[in-house]
Design a protein around this motif. Structure first.
Motif, PDB file in Angstrom:
ATOM      1  N   SER A   1     -22.875  -9.453   4.903  1.00  0.00           N
ATOM      2  CA  SER A   1     -22.582 -10.830   4.505  1.00  0.00           C
ATOM      3  C   SER A   1     -21.109 -11.177   4.729  1.00  0.00           C
ATOM      4  O   SER A   1     -20.777 -12.302   5.116  1.00  0.00           O
ATOM      5  CB  SER A   1     -22.956 -11.046   3.035  1.00  0.00           C
ATOM      6  OG  SER A   1     -22.215 -10.184   2.192  1.00  0.00           O
ATOM      7  N   GLY A   2     -20.213 -10.197   4.502  1.00  0.00           N
ATOM      8  CA  GLY A   2     -18.785 -10.445   4.700  1.00  0.00           C
ATOM      9  C   GLY A   2     -18.454 -10.749   6.149  1.00  0.00           C
ATOM     10  O   GLY A   2     -17.691 -11.682   6.444  1.00  0.00           O
ATOM     11  N   ILE A   3     -19.012  -9.982   7.081  1.00  0.00           N
ATOM     12  CA  ILE A   3     -18.753 -10.227   8.503  1.00  0.00           C
ATOM     13  C   ILE A   3     -19.396 -11.537   8.948  1.00  0.00           C
ATOM     14  O   ILE A   3     -18.835 -12.272   9.772  1.00  0.00           O
ATOM     15  CB  ILE A   3     -19.255  -9.047   9.341  1.00  0.00           C
ATOM     16  CG1 ILE A   3     -18.385  -7.808   9.084  1.00  0.00           C
ATOM     17  CG2 ILE A   3     -19.259  -9.393  10.830  1.00  0.00           C
ATOM     18  CD1 ILE A   3     -18.798  -6.588   9.862  1.00  0.00           C
ATOM     19  N   SER A   4     -20.564 -11.854   8.406  1.00  0.00           N
ATOM     20  CA  SER A   4     -21.213 -13.115   8.759  1.00  0.00           C
ATOM     21  C   SER A   4     -20.355 -14.310   8.333  1.00  0.00           C
ATOM     22  O   SER A   4     -20.157 -15.263   9.105  1.00  0.00           O
ATOM     23  CB  SER A   4     -22.590 -13.197   8.099  1.00  0.00           C
ATOM     24  OG  SER A   4     -23.250 -14.396   8.446  1.00  0.00           O
ATOM     25  N   ARG A   5     -19.832 -14.265   7.107  1.00  0.00           N
ATOM     26  CA  ARG A   5     -18.944 -15.342   6.651  1.00  0.00           C
ATOM     27  C   ARG A   5     -17.667 -15.392   7.487  1.00  0.00           C
ATOM     28  O   ARG A   5     -17.172 -16.472   7.835  1.00  0.00           O
ATOM     29  CB  ARG A   5     -18.587 -15.136   5.179  1.00  0.00           C
ATOM     30  CG  ARG A   5     -19.721 -15.417   4.211  1.00  0.00           C
ATOM     31  CD  ARG A   5     -19.192 -15.552   2.791  1.00  0.00           C
ATOM     32  NE  ARG A   5     -18.487 -14.350   2.363  1.00  0.00           N
ATOM     33  CZ  ARG A   5     -19.065 -13.319   1.753  1.00  0.00           C
ATOM     34  NH1 ARG A   5     -20.364 -13.359   1.493  1.00  0.00           N
ATOM     35  NH2 ARG A   5     -18.354 -12.265   1.389  1.00  0.00           N
ATOM     36  N   LEU A   6     -17.140 -14.223   7.829  1.00  0.00           N
ATOM     37  CA  LEU A   6     -15.923 -14.169   8.640  1.00  0.00           C
ATOM     38  C   LEU A   6     -16.139 -14.820  10.001  1.00  0.00           C
ATOM     39  O   LEU A   6     -15.257 -15.532  10.507  1.00  0.00           O
ATOM     40  CB  LEU A   6     -15.486 -12.715   8.808  1.00  0.00           C
ATOM     41  CG  LEU A   6     -14.284 -12.461   9.726  1.00  0.00           C
ATOM     42  CD1 LEU A   6     -13.040 -13.154   9.192  1.00  0.00           C
ATOM     43  CD2 LEU A   6     -14.041 -10.955   9.866  1.00  0.00           C
ATOM     44  N   SER A   7     -17.307 -14.607  10.607  1.00  0.00           N
ATOM     45  CA  SER A   7     -17.574 -15.189  11.924  1.00  0.00           C
ATOM     46  C   SER A   7     -17.564 -16.713  11.870  1.00  0.00           C
ATOM     47  O   SER A   7     -17.087 -17.377  12.805  1.00  0.00           O
ATOM     48  CB  SER A   7     -18.910 -14.676  12.461  1.00  0.00           C
ATOM     49  OG  SER A   7     -19.997 -15.177  11.698  1.00  0.00           O
ATOM     50  N   TRP A   8     -18.053 -17.277  10.778  1.00  0.00           N
ATOM     51  CA  TRP A   8     -18.028 -18.737  10.646  1.00  0.00           C
ATOM     52  C   TRP A   8     -16.618 -19.246  10.387  1.00  0.00           C
ATOM     53  O   TRP A   8     -16.237 -20.328  10.841  1.00  0.00           O
ATOM     54  CB  TRP A   8     -18.973 -19.179   9.533  1.00  0.00           C
ATOM     55  CG  TRP A   8     -20.406 -19.147   9.949  1.00  0.00           C
ATOM     56  CD1 TRP A   8     -21.398 -18.318   9.492  1.00  0.00           C
ATOM     57  CD2 TRP A   8     -21.026 -19.978  10.938  1.00  0.00           C
ATOM     58  NE1 TRP A   8     -22.584 -18.570  10.133  1.00  0.00           N
ATOM     59  CE2 TRP A   8     -22.388 -19.591  11.014  1.00  0.00           C
ATOM     60  CE3 TRP A   8     -20.566 -21.003  11.760  1.00  0.00           C
ATOM     61  CZ2 TRP A   8     -23.282 -20.201  11.889  1.00  0.00           C
ATOM     62  CZ3 TRP A   8     -21.461 -21.618  12.628  1.00  0.00           C
ATOM     63  CH2 TRP A   8     -22.806 -21.223  12.687  1.00  0.00           C
ATOM     64  N   HIS A   9     -15.823 -18.464   9.656  1.00  0.00           N
ATOM     65  CA  HIS A   9     -14.416 -18.846   9.459  1.00  0.00           C
ATOM     66  C   HIS A   9     -13.668 -18.853  10.798  1.00  0.00           C
ATOM     67  O   HIS A   9     -12.798 -19.707  11.021  1.00  0.00           O
ATOM     68  CB  HIS A   9     -13.733 -17.879   8.493  1.00  0.00           C
ATOM     69  CG  HIS A   9     -14.132 -18.062   7.062  1.00  0.00           C
ATOM     70  ND1 HIS A   9     -14.204 -19.305   6.469  1.00  0.00           N
ATOM     71  CD2 HIS A   9     -14.475 -17.170   6.098  1.00  0.00           C
ATOM     72  CE1 HIS A   9     -14.579 -19.178   5.203  1.00  0.00           C
ATOM     73  NE2 HIS A   9     -14.759 -17.885   4.962  1.00  0.00           N
ATOM     74  N   ILE A  10     -14.003 -17.910  11.675  1.00  0.00           N
ATOM     75  CA  ILE A  10     -13.366 -17.858  12.994  1.00  0.00           C
ATOM     76  C   ILE A  10     -13.693 -19.126  13.778  1.00  0.00           C
ATOM     77  O   ILE A  10     -12.829 -19.721  14.431  1.00  0.00           O
ATOM     78  CB  ILE A  10     -13.827 -16.605  13.765  1.00  0.00           C
ATOM     79  CG1 ILE A  10     -13.338 -15.329  13.063  1.00  0.00           C
ATOM     80  CG2 ILE A  10     -13.319 -16.641  15.198  1.00  0.00           C
ATOM     81  CD1 ILE A  10     -13.895 -14.064  13.656  1.00  0.00           C
ATOM     82  N   VAL A  11     -14.963 -19.550  13.710  1.00  0.00           N
ATOM     83  CA  VAL A  11     -15.377 -20.749  14.436  1.00  0.00           C
ATOM     84  C   VAL A  11     -14.720 -22.008  13.877  1.00  0.00           C
ATOM     85  O   VAL A  11     -14.211 -22.850  14.620  1.00  0.00           O
ATOM     86  CB  VAL A  11     -16.914 -20.878  14.392  1.00  0.00           C
ATOM     87  CG1 VAL A  11     -17.360 -22.204  15.010  1.00  0.00           C
ATOM     88  CG2 VAL A  11     -17.572 -19.716  15.114  1.00  0.00           C
ATOM     89  N   GLU A  12     -14.720 -22.125  12.561  1.00  0.00           N
ATOM     90  CA  GLU A  12     -14.248 -23.367  11.930  1.00  0.00           C
ATOM     91  C   GLU A  12     -12.731 -23.466  11.855  1.00  0.00           C
ATOM     92  O   GLU A  12     -12.177 -24.566  11.948  1.00  0.00           O
ATOM     93  CB  GLU A  12     -14.845 -23.467  10.523  1.00  0.00           C
ATOM     94  CG  GLU A  12     -16.371 -23.597  10.520  1.00  0.00           C
ATOM     95  CD  GLU A  12     -16.965 -23.420   9.146  1.00  0.00           C
ATOM     96  OE1 GLU A  12     -16.177 -23.173   8.196  1.00  0.00           O
ATOM     97  OE2 GLU A  12     -18.199 -23.522   9.016  1.00  0.00           O
ATOM     98  N   GLU A  13     -12.051 -22.336  11.681  1.00  0.00           N
ATOM     99  CA  GLU A  13     -10.607 -22.363  11.467  1.00  0.00           C
ATOM    100  C   GLU A  13      -9.798 -21.798  12.630  1.00  0.00           C
ATOM    101  O   GLU A  13      -8.570 -21.788  12.577  1.00  0.00           O
ATOM    102  CB  GLU A  13     -10.267 -21.588  10.188  1.00  0.00           C
ATOM    103  CG  GLU A  13     -10.983 -22.111   8.950  1.00  0.00           C
ATOM    104  CD  GLU A  13     -10.767 -21.216   7.746  1.00  0.00           C
ATOM    105  OE1 GLU A  13      -9.817 -20.407   7.777  1.00  0.00           O
ATOM    106  OE2 GLU A  13     -11.547 -21.316   6.775  1.00  0.00           O
TER     107      GLU A  13
END
Length: 271
Positions: A101-113
């Motif tokens: 779950s941590g890596i999944s959330r991180l991947s979305w942070h990479i896309v958005e930020e």
């Protein structure tokens, strides 16, 4: 004019070097993400989607070959030229949904930020160094879960106590064997055998009302739920090879559990 040409060439070479360094860093990052997800118990489609999401957020195209033991990665530029090609072996398979779950959330942070790779690296290291539950908490929680299933199946307090002790002892043995790098299937076999011997000991003297309940619920902690669920998920997503590998792994673990249970029952019948 000569100095201008040399300056342009030097600038181009510097730019190419920086670009290659960037792609090498991206390739290493993607392989690290993929191997962590595979080792933490993620299914193949989640690994592919997460790696592709990160690659595209850095404006590159990536192709993968994801197997149960290794991940092959190739990175292309917009013109289809190969810049990175490498294989990395996955780590030991230890389910860790916090990592997934941590890596999944991180991947979305990479896309958005549009996070720089240095920050992404720091976050991955933070996830890897995140403290695990203390061993006694894991042992106690698993034993309580098994004894709770015993109660749900109709067991009395004495049978629940026997299941609790059998489960905590068997899990402790399996953890110790894993630390010593024993064969994982043999570790499961010994854990199932020990738990069955303990849970069936009082029943042999007629102190249990439901012998079958205690025997079955004392080895529930060994059931390979994650490999079997992931195998079905991989088959449905079209990753037949990975699905087959996970299914075989789950069936071999199930066979080891059944063998330990069978030998313990034979011992009680022969005594």
């Amino acid at each position: 004019m000569k100095w201008i040409v040399l300056g342009i060439k030097k600038f181009s070479m510097q730019q190419a070097t920086n670009n290659n360094d960037h792609l090498n860093d991206l390739g290493d990052l993607l392989l690290e993400v993929g191997t962590l997800l595979m080792s933490a118990g993620a299914n193949t489609n989640r690994i592919r989607v997460t790696m592709k999401r990160i690659a595209q957020s850095y404006h590159n195209q990536a192709e993968f070959l994801i197997t149960h033991r290794a991940i092959m990665l190739t990175i292309y530029d917009e013109k289809g030229k190969t810049f990175f090609n490498q294989v990395k072996q996955t780590y030991a398979q230890v389910p860790d949904f916090t990592m997934v779950s941590g890596i999944s959330r991180l991947s979305w942070h990479i896309v958005e930020e549009q996070l720089p790779m240095a920050e992404v690296r720091k976050e991955i290291e933070r996830l890897k160094s995140k403290p695990k539950y203390p061993r006694w908490v894991v042992l106690t929680a698993v034993a309580f879960a098994c004894s709770s299933f015993c109660r749900l199946a109709g067991g009395d307090p004495l049978e629940m106590g026997a299941v609790f002790f059998a489960a905590i002892t068997g899990l402790f043995l399996r953890q110790e064997l894993t630390k010593k790098s024993f064969n994982p299937y043999f570790s499961v076999f010994l854990a199932a055998f020990l738990s069955t011997i303990i849970s069936g000991s009082l029943g042999y003297f007629g102190l249990y009302e439901h012998d079958n309940i205690t025997l079955v619920t004392s080895i529930l902690y060994l059931i390979p739920g994650i490999p079997l669920i992931n195998s079905i998920s991989d088959f449905l997503d079209g990753y037949s090879l990975n699905g087959l590998v996970r299914a075989v792994n789950g069936f071999v673990i199930s066979f080891a559990i059944a063998s330990g249970l069978l030998i313990a029952l034979l011992i009680y019948n022969f005594v």
